[in-house]
Design a protein around this motif. Structure first.
Motif, PDB file in Angstrom:
ATOM      1  N   PHE A  33       1.459  -1.007   0.165  1.00 15.82           N
ATOM      2  CA  PHE A  33       0.189   0.205  -0.195  1.00 15.82           C
ATOM      3  C   PHE A  33       0.919   1.495   0.063  1.00 15.82           C
ATOM      4  N   ILE A  34       0.815   2.398  -1.288  1.00 15.51           N
ATOM      5  CA  ILE A  34       1.829   2.692  -1.404  1.00 15.51           C
ATOM      6  C   ILE A  34       1.461   4.447  -1.129  1.00 15.51           C
ATOM      7  N   THR A  35       1.160   5.343  -0.248  1.00 20.16           N
ATOM      8  CA  THR A  35       0.498   6.479  -0.842  1.00 20.16           C
ATOM      9  C   THR A  35       1.747   7.359  -1.204  1.00 20.16           C
ATOM     10  N   ILE A  36       1.366   8.473  -2.104  1.00 23.13           N
ATOM     11  CA  ILE A  36       2.082  10.031  -2.918  1.00 23.13           C
ATOM     12  C   ILE A  36       1.765  10.739  -2.378  1.00 23.13           C
ATOM     13  N   LEU A  37       2.090  11.361  -1.809  1.00 24.11           N
ATOM     14  CA  LEU A  37       2.242  12.795  -0.787  1.00 24.11           C
ATOM     15  C   LEU A  37       2.764  13.618  -1.611  1.00 24.11           C
ATOM     16  N   GLY A  38       2.118  15.028  -1.164  1.00 22.49           N
ATOM     17  CA  GLY A  38       2.565  16.235  -1.847  1.00 22.49           C
ATOM     18  C   GLY A  38       1.366  17.630  -1.684  1.00 22.49           C
ATOM     19  N   THR A  39       1.814  18.656  -2.515  1.00 21.34           N
ATOM     20  CA  THR A  39       0.913  19.896  -2.624  1.00 21.34           C
ATOM     21  C   THR A  39       0.402  19.313  -3.639  1.00 21.34           C
ATOM     22  N   ASP A 199      -3.024  15.161   2.206  1.00 15.43           N
ATOM     23  CA  ASP A 199      -2.867  14.911   3.822  1.00 15.43           C
ATOM     24  C   ASP A 199      -2.208  14.390   4.196  1.00 15.43           C
ATOM     25  N   ILE A 200      -0.970  14.226   5.050  1.00 11.89           N
ATOM     26  CA  ILE A 200      -0.045  14.112   5.409  1.00 11.89           C
ATOM     27  C   ILE A 200      -0.262  13.028   6.492  1.00 11.89           C
ATOM     28  N   ASN A 201      -1.394  13.092   6.987  1.00 13.25           N
ATOM     29  CA  ASN A 201      -2.017  12.217   8.342  1.00 13.25           C
ATOM     30  C   ASN A 201      -2.138  10.873   7.482  1.00 13.25           C
ATOM     31  N   GLU A 202      -3.014  11.468   6.199  1.00 11.75           N
ATOM     32  CA  GLU A 202      -3.636  10.182   5.120  1.00 11.75           C
ATOM     33  C   GLU A 202      -3.133   9.160   5.012  1.00 11.75           C
ATOM     34  N   ALA A 203      -2.003   9.745   4.195  1.00  8.25           N
ATOM     35  CA  ALA A 203      -0.523   9.722   3.937  1.00  8.25           C
ATOM     36  C   ALA A 203       0.157   8.611   5.181  1.00  8.25           C
ATOM     37  N   PHE A 204       0.570   8.565   5.590  1.00 11.70           N
ATOM     38  CA  PHE A 204       1.128   8.296   7.125  1.00 11.70           C
ATOM     39  C   PHE A 204       0.505   6.897   7.518  1.00 11.70           C
ATOM     40  N   LYS A 205      -1.118   7.120   6.942  1.00 12.95           N
ATOM     41  CA  LYS A 205      -1.659   6.026   8.488  1.00 12.95           C
ATOM     42  C   LYS A 205      -2.281   4.975   6.807  1.00 12.95           C
ATOM     43  N   LEU A 206      -2.221   5.392   6.109  1.00 20.73           N
ATOM     44  CA  LEU A 206      -2.623   4.078   5.065  1.00 20.73           C
ATOM     45  C   LEU A 206      -1.386   3.917   4.690  1.00 20.73           C
ATOM     46  N   GLY A 207      -0.488   4.470   4.289  1.00 20.80           N
ATOM     47  CA  GLY A 207       0.878   3.879   3.777  1.00 20.80           C
ATOM     48  C   GLY A 207       2.187   3.240   4.615  1.00 20.80           C
ATOM     49  N   ASP A 208       2.503   2.122   3.629  1.00 19.97           N
ATOM     50  CA  ASP A 208       3.205   0.954   3.953  1.00 19.97           C
ATOM     51  C   ASP A 208       4.784   1.851   4.054  1.00 19.97           C
ATOM     52  N   ARG A 209       4.703   2.231   2.734  1.00 15.18           N
ATOM     53  CA  ARG A 209       5.977   3.425   2.247  1.00 15.18           C
ATOM     54  C   ARG A 209       4.551   4.494   1.627  1.00 15.18           C
ATOM     55  N   VAL A 210       5.393   5.944   1.796  1.00 14.20           N
ATOM     56  CA  VAL A 210       4.920   6.938   1.087  1.00 14.20           C
ATOM     57  C   VAL A 210       5.786   7.318  -0.091  1.00 14.20           C
ATOM     58  N   ILE A 211       5.355   7.440  -0.838  1.00 12.64           N
ATOM     59  CA  ILE A 211       6.303   8.427  -1.941  1.00 12.64           C
ATOM     60  C   ILE A 211       6.292   9.993  -1.643  1.00 12.64           C
ATOM     61  N   VAL A 212       6.975  10.704  -1.513  1.00  3.01           N
ATOM     62  CA  VAL A 212       6.694  12.389  -0.860  1.00  3.01           C
ATOM     63  C   VAL A 212       7.431  13.118  -2.030  1.00  3.01           C
ATOM     64  N   MET A 213       6.354  13.617  -3.041  1.00  2.00           N
ATOM     65  CA  MET A 213       6.542  14.439  -4.109  1.00  2.00           C
ATOM     66  C   MET A 213       6.434  16.285  -3.811  1.00  2.00           C
ATOM     67  N   ASP A 214       7.827  16.921  -5.090  1.00  2.00           N
ATOM     68  CA  ASP A 214       7.919  18.148  -4.605  1.00  2.00           C
ATOM     69  C   ASP A 214       8.241  18.154  -6.206  1.00  2.00           C
ATOM     70  N   GLY A 215       7.852  19.248  -7.203  1.00  2.00           N
ATOM     71  CA  GLY A 215       8.270  20.064  -7.723  1.00  2.00           C
ATOM     72  C   GLY A 215       9.034  18.547  -9.147  1.00  2.00           C
ATOM     73  N   GLY A 216       7.883  17.536  -9.086  1.00  6.49           N
ATOM     74  CA  GLY A 216       8.097  16.652  -9.688  1.00  6.49           C
ATOM     75  C   GLY A 216       8.665  15.783  -9.976  1.00  6.49           C
ATOM     76  N   VAL A 218      10.977  13.217  -7.056  1.00  2.78           N
ATOM     77  CA  VAL A 218      10.127  12.040  -5.463  1.00  2.78           C
ATOM     78  C   VAL A 218      11.558  12.435  -4.594  1.00  2.78           C
ATOM     79  N   ARG A 219      11.213  13.779  -3.681  1.00  3.76           N
ATOM     80  CA  ARG A 219      12.177  13.979  -2.527  1.00  3.76           C
ATOM     81  C   ARG A 219      12.133  12.602  -1.544  1.00  3.76           C
ATOM     82  N   GLN A 220      11.810  11.701  -1.102  1.00  4.10           N
ATOM     83  CA  GLN A 220      11.749  10.876  -0.795  1.00  4.10           C
ATOM     84  C   GLN A 220      10.930   9.797  -0.930  1.00  4.10           C
ATOM     85  N   PHE A 221      11.019   8.092  -0.604  1.00  2.00           N
ATOM     86  CA  PHE A 221      10.841   7.197  -0.613  1.00  2.00           C
ATOM     87  C   PHE A 221      10.749   6.758   0.294  1.00  2.00           C
TER      88      PHE A 221
END
Length: 254
Positions: A33-39, A199-216, A218-221
């Motif tokens: 379960f991967i969540t993709i988080l970003g503005t 929503d960071i809380n949603e991303a962290f609650k659901l994801g086994d891992r989280v892809i953090v994106m900014d400016g196109g 991947v900042r962290q996975f």
């Protein structure tokens, strides 16, 4: 087994000053379960839509279960993938049963098989088929409509589910309930989920891992825990700081 692999994937839209997705390489294991988080505008929805070929990459390769999807007919790719969006997109003139049965009917399944599958899926998403199969979307709440959208996306038993901010327009209480339901579904079905949220809380609650994106990019996975404890850059650290600030507000009220 690797469910999804992206190799140097870039997407440029005409007249845009910068790529929407910029040189992304990552791999996702089957059943994660991967969540993709970003503005807004960070590229997360564009990344998602390239997986089912709603958008084509400008450069790079996307593999699903070891197969380069650019070599497969788009319709075939999409029928192998469940897709759920914020607006749900149910057909207002069709009953709930007919909405859920949309793709099986296109695939010309036998009528008794379709009816069994519809009832099974409504049960899976927590809607009693005896009560809901004959209703119309306008007779359902937003949360119930989103459950029907999930059932429809699961109809042909896809190995991959793409969810683009599916709970974004739903009230906070219903949203929490649907998040819990989605975690239960994932645990039971063990499909690969790719879920976009701002929503960071949603991303962290659901994801086994989280892809953090900014400016196109991947900042962290990584796992929620590792991201929270070791943010990779200033942008990720600012996301964590904003979440902690929200926590402090509630703690101060106690």
């Amino acid at each position: 087994m690797k469910a999804i692999e992206m190799i140097d994937v870039t997407k440029r839209f005409p007249d845009a000053s910068a790529p929407a997705v910029n040189s992304v390489s990552l791999s996702i294991d089957e059943g994660e379960f991967i969540t993709i988080l970003g503005t807004s505008g960070c590229g997360k929805t564009t990344l998602l839509k390239m997986v089912n070929r709603l958008y084509e990459p400008t450069e790079g390769t996307i593999m699903l279960f070891g197969e380069d999807i650019s070599t497969v007919d788009k319709v075939v790719v999409r029928r192998r993938i469940g897709y759920v969006i914020q607006q749900v997109g149910l057909f207002p003139h069709m009953t709930i049963a007919d909405n859920v049965a949309t793709v099986p009917k296109l695939l010309k399944w036998e009528k008794p098989v379709i009816e069994r599958r519809v009832d099974e899926l409504l049960e899976v998403v927590g809607l009693d088929p005896r009560e809901y199969r004959g209703r119309y979307p306008s007779q359902l709440s937003g949360g119930q409509q989103q459950r029907v959208g999930l059932a429809r996306a699961l109809a042909v038993d896809p190995k991959i589910m793409l969810l683009d901010e599916p709970f974004g327009a739903i009230d906070a209480i219903t949203r929490t309930s649907l998040q819990d339901e989605l975690l239960r579904l994932h645990k039971d079905l063990r499909k690969t989920f790719l879920f976009v949220t701002h929503d960071i809380n949603e991303a962290f609650k659901l994801g086994d891992r989280v892809i953090v994106m900014d400016g196109g990019r991947v900042r962290q996975f990584d796992t929620p825990r590792n991201i929270a404890l070791n943010p990779a850059d200033g942008f990720t650290a600012s996301l964590i700081a904003s979440a902690r600030e929200q926590e402090r507000f509630w703690e101060e009220l106690e």
